[in-house]
Design a protein around this motif. Sequence first.
Motif, PDB file in Angstrom:
ATOM      1  N   GLN A   1      -4.179   5.498  14.199  1.00 43.19           N
ATOM      2  CA  GLN A   1      -3.786   6.468  15.226  1.00 43.19           C
ATOM      3  C   GLN A   1      -2.648   5.857  16.033  1.00 43.19           C
ATOM      4  OE1 GLN A   1      -7.820   6.412  16.944  1.00 43.19           O
ATOM      5  NE2 GLN A   1      -7.686   8.639  16.969  1.00 43.19           N
ATOM      6  N   ILE A   2      -1.558   6.594  16.195  1.00 42.90           N
ATOM      7  CA  ILE A   2      -0.379   6.072  16.893  1.00 42.90           C
ATOM      8  C   ILE A   2       0.008   7.017  18.021  1.00 42.90           C
ATOM      9  CG2 ILE A   2       2.033   5.352  16.652  1.00 42.90           C
ATOM     10  CD1 ILE A   2       1.413   5.023  13.620  1.00 42.90           C
TER      11      ILE A   2
ATOM     12  N   ARG B   1       0.854  -1.196   0.000  1.00 45.26           N
ATOM     13  CA  ARG B   1       0.000   0.000   0.000  1.00 45.26           C
ATOM     14  C   ARG B   1       0.889   1.245   0.000  1.00 45.26           C
ATOM     15  NH1 ARG B   1      -5.868  -0.451  -0.264  1.00 45.26           N
ATOM     16  NH2 ARG B   1      -5.789  -2.602  -0.987  1.00 45.26           N
ATOM     17  N   LEU B   2       0.307   2.370  -0.358  1.00 42.51           N
ATOM     18  CA  LEU B   2       0.993   3.646  -0.216  1.00 42.51           C
ATOM     19  C   LEU B   2       0.711   4.189   1.179  1.00 42.51           C
ATOM     20  CD1 LEU B   2       0.376   5.519  -3.608  1.00 42.51           C
ATOM     21  CD2 LEU B   2       2.542   4.632  -2.732  1.00 42.51           C
ATOM     22  N   GLN B   3       1.764   4.457   1.929  1.00 42.94           N
ATOM     23  CA  GLN B   3       1.615   4.998   3.277  1.00 42.94           C
ATOM     24  C   GLN B   3       1.906   6.494   3.267  1.00 42.94           C
ATOM     25  OE1 GLN B   3       3.895   3.064   6.408  1.00 42.94           O
ATOM     26  NE2 GLN B   3       3.952   4.953   7.610  1.00 42.94           N
ATOM     27  N   VAL B   4       0.989   7.262   3.844  1.00 39.80           N
ATOM     28  CA  VAL B   4       1.190   8.693   4.072  1.00 39.80           C
ATOM     29  C   VAL B   4       1.012   8.926   5.566  1.00 39.80           C
ATOM     30  CG1 VAL B   4       0.411  11.039   3.580  1.00 39.80           C
ATOM     31  CG2 VAL B   4       0.306   9.288   1.788  1.00 39.80           C
ATOM     32  N   SER B   5       2.036   9.466   6.220  1.00 37.95           N
ATOM     33  CA  SER B   5       1.992   9.674   7.663  1.00 37.95           C
ATOM     34  C   SER B   5       2.040  11.164   7.991  1.00 37.95           C
ATOM     35  CB  SER B   5       3.171   8.976   8.348  1.00 37.95           C
ATOM     36  OG  SER B   5       3.130   7.582   8.118  1.00 37.95           O
ATOM     37  N   VAL B   6       1.208  11.548   8.958  1.00 40.43           N
ATOM     38  CA  VAL B   6       1.150  12.935   9.415  1.00 40.43           C
ATOM     39  C   VAL B   6       1.537  12.974  10.887  1.00 40.43           C
ATOM     40  CG1 VAL B   6      -0.287  14.983   9.732  1.00 40.43           C
ATOM     41  CG2 VAL B   6      -0.662  13.480   7.751  1.00 40.43           C
ATOM     42  N   PHE B   7       2.571  13.750  11.208  1.00 44.43           N
ATOM     43  CA  PHE B   7       3.027  13.885  12.588  1.00 44.43           C
ATOM     44  C   PHE B   7       2.397  15.105  13.229  1.00 44.43           C
ATOM     45  CE2 PHE B   7       6.010  15.984  15.528  1.00 44.43           C
ATOM     46  CZ  PHE B   7       6.033  15.013  16.536  1.00 44.43           C
ATOM     47  N   MET B   8       1.896  14.940  14.452  1.00 45.61           N
ATOM     48  CA  MET B   8       1.291  16.036  15.215  1.00 45.61           C
ATOM     49  C   MET B   8       2.192  16.401  16.378  1.00 45.61           C
ATOM     50  SD  MET B   8      -2.590  14.596  15.379  1.00 45.61           S
ATOM     51  CE  MET B   8      -2.018  12.899  15.441  1.00 45.61           C
TER      52      MET B   8
ATOM     53  N   ARG C   1       0.844  10.600  15.943  1.00 48.48           N
ATOM     54  CA  ARG C   1       0.941  10.541  14.491  1.00 48.48           C
ATOM     55  C   ARG C   1      -0.205   9.687  13.960  1.00 48.48           C
ATOM     56  NH1 ARG C   1       5.862   6.803  12.723  1.00 48.48           N
ATOM     57  NH2 ARG C   1       4.691   5.485  11.299  1.00 48.48           N
ATOM     58  N   VAL C   2      -0.594   9.933  12.712  1.00 57.40           N
ATOM     59  CA  VAL C   2      -1.601   9.108  12.045  1.00 57.40           C
ATOM     60  C   VAL C   2      -1.044   8.658  10.703  1.00 57.40           C
ATOM     61  CG1 VAL C   2      -3.872   9.082  10.948  1.00 57.40           C
ATOM     62  CG2 VAL C   2      -3.613  10.117  13.204  1.00 57.40           C
ATOM     63  N   ASP C   3      -1.155   7.343  10.439  1.00 57.47           N
ATOM     64  CA  ASP C   3      -0.734   6.771   9.161  1.00 57.47           C
ATOM     65  C   ASP C   3      -1.966   6.467   8.320  1.00 57.47           C
ATOM     66  OD1 ASP C   3       1.851   6.784  10.127  1.00 57.47           O
ATOM     67  OD2 ASP C   3       1.903   4.634  10.570  1.00 57.47           O
ATOM     68  N   LEU C   4      -1.897   6.785   7.034  1.00 57.26           N
ATOM     69  CA  LEU C   4      -2.919   6.405   6.059  1.00 57.26           C
ATOM     70  C   LEU C   4      -2.326   5.365   5.123  1.00 57.26           C
ATOM     71  CD1 LEU C   4      -4.353   9.872   5.022  1.00 57.26           C
ATOM     72  CD2 LEU C   4      -5.769   7.966   5.781  1.00 57.26           C
TER      73      LEU C   4
END
Length: 216
Positions: free
Chosen positions: A154-155, A90-97, A187-190
């Motif tokens: 959700q991580i 899969r393609l993973q896109v991660s956003v760090f908060m 962080r959240v991974d898509l």
Amino acid sequence: MFHKEGYKIIAITFIIVVGSYLLIDALIALNWLKTLLFAVVGIFLILILQFFRNPKRNTVNNDNQVLSPVDGKVVVIEEVFEKEYFKEKRLQVSVFMSPINVHVTRYPINGKVVFSKYHPGKYLVAWHPKASEENERTTVVVESNSYGKVLYRQIAGALAKRIVNYAKVGDTAIQGSDSGFIKFGSRVDLFLPLDTNIKVSLNQKVRGGESIIAEI
């Protein structure tokens, strides 16, 4: 507006702040020290209020787009093997908060929740390569008629001690609506289909419920 997950903590914080002000005023004689302590207590209150803010977002509902589930910075865009649900690439896109970002999690697409699972775990820093598999986390999969299945995870980060996930199997997911909350850094991974057209770049700042992560 504040998120409901913060109501209890905000109420307790107000009690602590009021008590602290009364004690400082009663026990400290030096004006400069009193002023300094008042400022410290005031800053503490402002940080708590900022963390639990829940600003209204202008979501443009579109079945052909995947919106960012959270506010933050894009830190990963890569092809990976997703082990838990898809068991394929899969393609993973991660956003760090960071702690100063809004920590509300929002549904990235419209559809039905077909998978939702909580995993207890460690509290490695959110950008650690193993955080996605070893940290406290929740995995949610939403199936859209037009887009297929999208997984978001959700991580918890080094400071986060509780992940709140409202998504239950069978629920209707409405793009941009509230699906959870992560307390204190995370962080959240898509995980998206390989033929997805990614619309963001590394280090780009995104807003939950508004920024377009990908298109069909």
